[in-house]
Design an enzyme around this catalytic site. Structure first.
Site, PDB file in Angstrom:
ATOM      1  N   GLU A 185       0.721  -1.032  -0.191  1.00  8.39           N
ATOM      2  CA  GLU A 185       0.207  -0.330  -0.461  1.00  8.39           C
ATOM      3  C   GLU A 185       0.386   1.036   0.187  1.00  8.39           C
ATOM      4  OE1 GLU A 185      -2.770   0.140  -0.511  1.00  8.39           O
ATOM      5  OE2 GLU A 185      -3.686  -2.155  -0.272  1.00  8.39           O
ATOM      6  N   CYS A 242      -2.225   9.425   2.421  1.00 11.15           N
ATOM      7  CA  CYS A 242      -1.775   9.134   0.945  1.00 11.15           C
ATOM      8  C   CYS A 242      -2.326   9.274  -0.241  1.00 11.15           C
ATOM      9  CB  CYS A 242      -1.614   7.247   1.635  1.00 11.15           C
ATOM     10  SG  CYS A 242      -3.217   6.853   1.775  1.00 11.15           S
TER      11      CYS A 242
HETATM   12  P1  NAD Z   1       7.940   4.571   5.027  1.00 17.07           P
HETATM   13  O1  NAD Z   1       8.420   3.720   3.991  1.00 17.07           O
HETATM   14  O2  NAD Z   1       9.504   5.541   5.261  1.00 17.07           O
HETATM   15  O3  NAD Z   1       8.072   3.944   6.487  1.00 17.07           O
HETATM   16  C1  NAD Z   1       7.089   2.756   6.416  1.00 17.07           C
HETATM   17  C2  NAD Z   1       6.731   1.643   7.710  1.00 17.07           C
HETATM   18  O4  NAD Z   1       8.308   1.244   6.838  1.00 17.07           O
HETATM   19  C3  NAD Z   1       7.732   1.362   9.050  1.00 17.07           C
HETATM   20  O5  NAD Z   1       6.920   1.064   9.614  1.00 17.07           O
HETATM   21  C4  NAD Z   1       9.573   1.835   8.665  1.00 17.07           C
HETATM   22  O6  NAD Z   1       9.790   1.316   9.850  1.00 17.07           O
HETATM   23  C5  NAD Z   1       9.078   1.520   8.032  1.00 17.07           C
HETATM   24  N1  NAD Z   1      10.842   0.763   7.013  1.00 17.07           N
HETATM   25  C6  NAD Z   1      11.217   0.950   7.500  1.00 17.07           C
HETATM   26  N2  NAD Z   1      12.314   0.873   6.020  1.00 17.07           N
HETATM   27  C7  NAD Z   1      12.154  -0.437   6.626  1.00 17.07           C
HETATM   28  C8  NAD Z   1      12.891  -1.482   4.863  1.00 17.07           C
HETATM   29  N3  NAD Z   1      14.105  -1.576   4.629  1.00 17.07           N
HETATM   30  N4  NAD Z   1      12.317  -2.453   5.266  1.00 17.07           N
HETATM   31  C9  NAD Z   1      11.274  -2.708   5.888  1.00 17.07           C
HETATM   32  N5  NAD Z   1      10.292  -1.513   6.097  1.00 17.07           N
HETATM   33  C10 NAD Z   1      11.247  -0.695   6.360  1.00 17.07           C
HETATM   34  O7  NAD Z   1       6.823   5.301   5.141  1.00 17.07           O
HETATM   35  P2  NAD Z   1       6.115   6.273   6.353  1.00 17.07           P
HETATM   36  O8  NAD Z   1       6.989   7.749   5.929  1.00 17.07           O
HETATM   37  O9  NAD Z   1       6.577   5.722   7.523  1.00 17.07           O
HETATM   38  O10 NAD Z   1       4.629   6.660   5.279  1.00 17.07           O
HETATM   39  C11 NAD Z   1       4.818   7.441   4.124  1.00 17.07           C
HETATM   40  C12 NAD Z   1       4.064   6.707   3.215  1.00 17.07           C
HETATM   41  O11 NAD Z   1       2.963   5.961   3.334  1.00 17.07           O
HETATM   42  C13 NAD Z   1       3.528   7.662   1.390  1.00 17.07           C
HETATM   43  O12 NAD Z   1       4.687   7.353   0.703  1.00 17.07           O
HETATM   44  C14 NAD Z   1       2.288   7.858   1.932  1.00 17.07           C
HETATM   45  O13 NAD Z   1       1.586   8.055   0.586  1.00 17.07           O
HETATM   46  C15 NAD Z   1       2.549   6.195   2.607  1.00 17.07           C
HETATM   47  N6  NAD Z   1       1.033   5.678   2.436  1.00 17.07           N
HETATM   48  C16 NAD Z   1       0.046   4.663   2.451  1.00 17.07           C
HETATM   49  C17 NAD Z   1      -0.653   4.403   2.442  1.00 17.07           C
HETATM   50  C18 NAD Z   1      -1.485   3.440   1.301  1.00 17.07           C
HETATM   51  O14 NAD Z   1      -2.759   2.807   2.050  1.00 17.07           O
HETATM   52  N7  NAD Z   1      -1.314   3.427   0.246  1.00 17.07           N
HETATM   53  C19 NAD Z   1      -1.711   5.113   3.427  1.00 17.07           C
HETATM   54  C20 NAD Z   1      -0.576   5.417   4.507  1.00 17.07           C
HETATM   55  C21 NAD Z   1       0.536   6.042   3.635  1.00 17.07           C
END
Ligand code: NAD
Length: 476
Positions: free
Chosen positions: A220, A254
């Site tokens: 997502e 998002c």
């Molecule tokens: P992010 O990708 O920085 O982090 C998300 C999660 O990924 C966190 O729990 C983090 O600990 C984990 N993570 C970090 N590095 C990782 C790795 N190397 N391997 C696996 N996991 C890792 O995202 P964010 O800043 O928390 O959220 C913002 C983004 O999320 C935006 O792009 C937004 O559009 C998207 N988003 C999408 C939805 C949806 O339902 N499509 C909902 C909310 C947010």
């Protein structure tokens, strides 16, 4: 990144325990699945206030009412929908059998069986919802799960960890906390499915890790959700709806409107309407508890940097309300970035905060072409009264979902899939689609009656009669 061995071993142990328990217990029946979902609902009800307070502190300003609506009620609504429908979704699906075995009494059905243990990684922007709403489908489908909340909201993660550990045997639902190193360890393990919500960049790392064990993924992700002001659109109404959407969670959603395409000859009027509509919601910023702050200094600097970069390249910046950017808090007014040039960073990167790109256009085909030239958006919005133009926009573009005449409404549908396409993600959940996503669709054929293939001349040694019989079936 060095792999966190301790986290790897801890999660590996949880995974083994869940697998052993699953094999010993067999598939949970509907009552067991409902009970698990009810336990999640109960813990959310019991800890609702603690979660809302933790979110307020983690964000440095997030109204408790908003957190209750978005994170707690949003999750509970998804959980209740799954609780109340899972038995219907579980019913075996009878399928037709091919001739002549249908005549001989054979039957066929598709069973939806649990995949096993699902790992769920959440974001900071909707920290409870991005874990608990996929969990509704994961539990409805009879799976066990391991949750990993975002490290950017540590107090919220702590309340969640405390609540989940108190309510659940980790053989059914476990929670691990930590940052990218823990998430990296989790995604490198042989889960039966992974749900990741987050950025497209990290989504690629998750998929690469999952590939080493052939673990299926639901990603997502995000992206730039375009909004089109089309022919005949009521500017005041569209501006109001966009302002409400954009103000939600300080634009940190998002599906937040990211780039608004406006007929060039109506652009100035639209800017005035949007400024008025946003200012009506948030007349002040710095001390206004209704304004959701940007989650941390890094993200505040990121959004401010996008605006500064566009201004430097000649874009006009309008602010709503018309106040200076506060220095003492991470609350921000809405910055409207008008007609930034193509090389501006804000034209490429998802804003994910209180800023909005406004682009004037002369012909709707330009807009459709521009959307198709970029990555597939997660959401697309259209305002206008021309059915042919609306159909052209929807039919000739592809996005995760669409709302017409408003913004951010389709993700609220309980029984319609929510997810991205292309670089905005893969797979989906919500309602029945969530149940299907986290189930294995297993075809079962049950034979009946004697095996007549020998008598029909279908077994070796093959005869000319067999060849003729097959040749007769080569039809159009
Ligand atoms: P992010 O990708 O920085 O982090 C998300 C999660 O990924 C966190 O729990 C983090 O600990 C984990 N993570 C970090 N590095 C990782 C790795 N190397 N391997 C696996 N996991 C890792 O995202 P964010 O800043 O928390 O959220 C913002 C983004 O999320 C935006 O792009 C937004 O559009 C998207 N988003 C999408 C939805 C949806 O339902 N499509 C909902 C909310 C947010």
């Amino acid at each position: 990144m060095d792999r966190n061995i301790e986290a790897h071993d801890q999660i590996s142990t949880i995974l083994d325990r869940q697998r052993t328990a699953r094999i010993a217990a067999g598939e949970p029946d509907a009552a067991e699945r409902r009970a698990r979902i009810q336990q999640v609902i109960d813990l959310l009800v019991d800890r609702a206030d603690d979660l809302a307070k933790a979110l307020d502190v983690d964000f440095g300003g997030r109204p408790e009412g908003y957190s209750l609506m978005n994170d707690v009620v949003g999750s509970i609504t998804a959980l209740k929908y799954s609780r109340d429908h899972l038995e219907t979704w579980m019913a075996p699906d009878e399928r037709p059998v091919f001739a002549p075995y249908d005549q001989l009494g054979a039957t066929a059905r598709v069973l939806h069986q649990p995949k096993g243990t699902v790992g769920i990684i959440g974001t900071w922007n909707a920290p409870v919802y991005t874990l608990m709403s996929p969990l509704a489908g994961v539990f409805a489908a009879g799976n066990r799960a391991v949750l990993k909340p975002s490290e950017l909201v540590p107090r919220t993660a702590e309340v969640l960890a405390d609540a989940v550990s108190a309510a659940f045997d980790p053989e059914v639902l476990a929670i691990v906390t930590g940052g990218p190193d823990v998430a990296d360890a989790l995604t490198s393990l042989p889960f039966d499915h992974l749900v990741f919500t987050g950025s497209s960049a990290v989504g690629k790392l998750v998929m690469a890790n999952a590939a080493t064990n052939l673990v299926p993924v639901t990603l997502e992700l995000g992206g730039k959700s375009p909004t089109i002001i089309g022919a005949g659109a009521d500017l005041a109404d569209a501006a109001h709806r966009i302002a409400v959407g954009k103000a939600t969670n300080g634009g940190q959603i998002c599906v937040s409107p990211d780039t608004v395409h406006v007929p060039a000859d109506r652009l100035d009027d639209f800017v005035d309407e949007l400024r008025a509509a946003y200012t009506a919601l948030h007349p002040t910023v710095e001390d206004n508890p209704d304004v959701v702050a940007i989650v941390d200094d890094r993200h505040a600097a990121r959004v401010d940097g996008y605006v500064a970069d566009a201004a430097r390249l000649g874009a006009r910046i309008e602010t709503a309300p018309d106040v200076a950017v506060p220095q003492s808090t991470r609350r921000r007014p809405l910055r409207m970035v008008i007609d930034p040039p193509a090389e501006a960073v804000i034209r490429r990167e998802e804003v994910f905060g209180p800023a909005l790109v406004l682009l004037g256009y002369d012909d709707i085909d330009e807009v459709i072409d521009a959307i198709n030239a970029g990555p597939n958006p997660l959401a697309l919005y259209y305002f206008g009264t021309d059915p042919a133009e609306q159909a052209a926009v929807v039919d000739r573009t592809l996005s995760g979902g669409v709302t017409v005449g408003d913004v951010m409404m389709h993700p609220g549908l309980q029984d319609a899939p929510f997810g991205g396409v292309g670089s905005s993600g893969m797979g989906h959940y919500n309602g029945r689609e969530g149940f299907l996503q986290f189930s294995h669709a297993r075809s079962v054929f049950r034979s009946a009656g004697p095996d007549l293939r020998g008598e029909w001349g279908m077994l070796p040694p093959y005869t000319e009669q067999f060849r003729a019989m097959m040749a007769a079936q080569v039809t159009r």
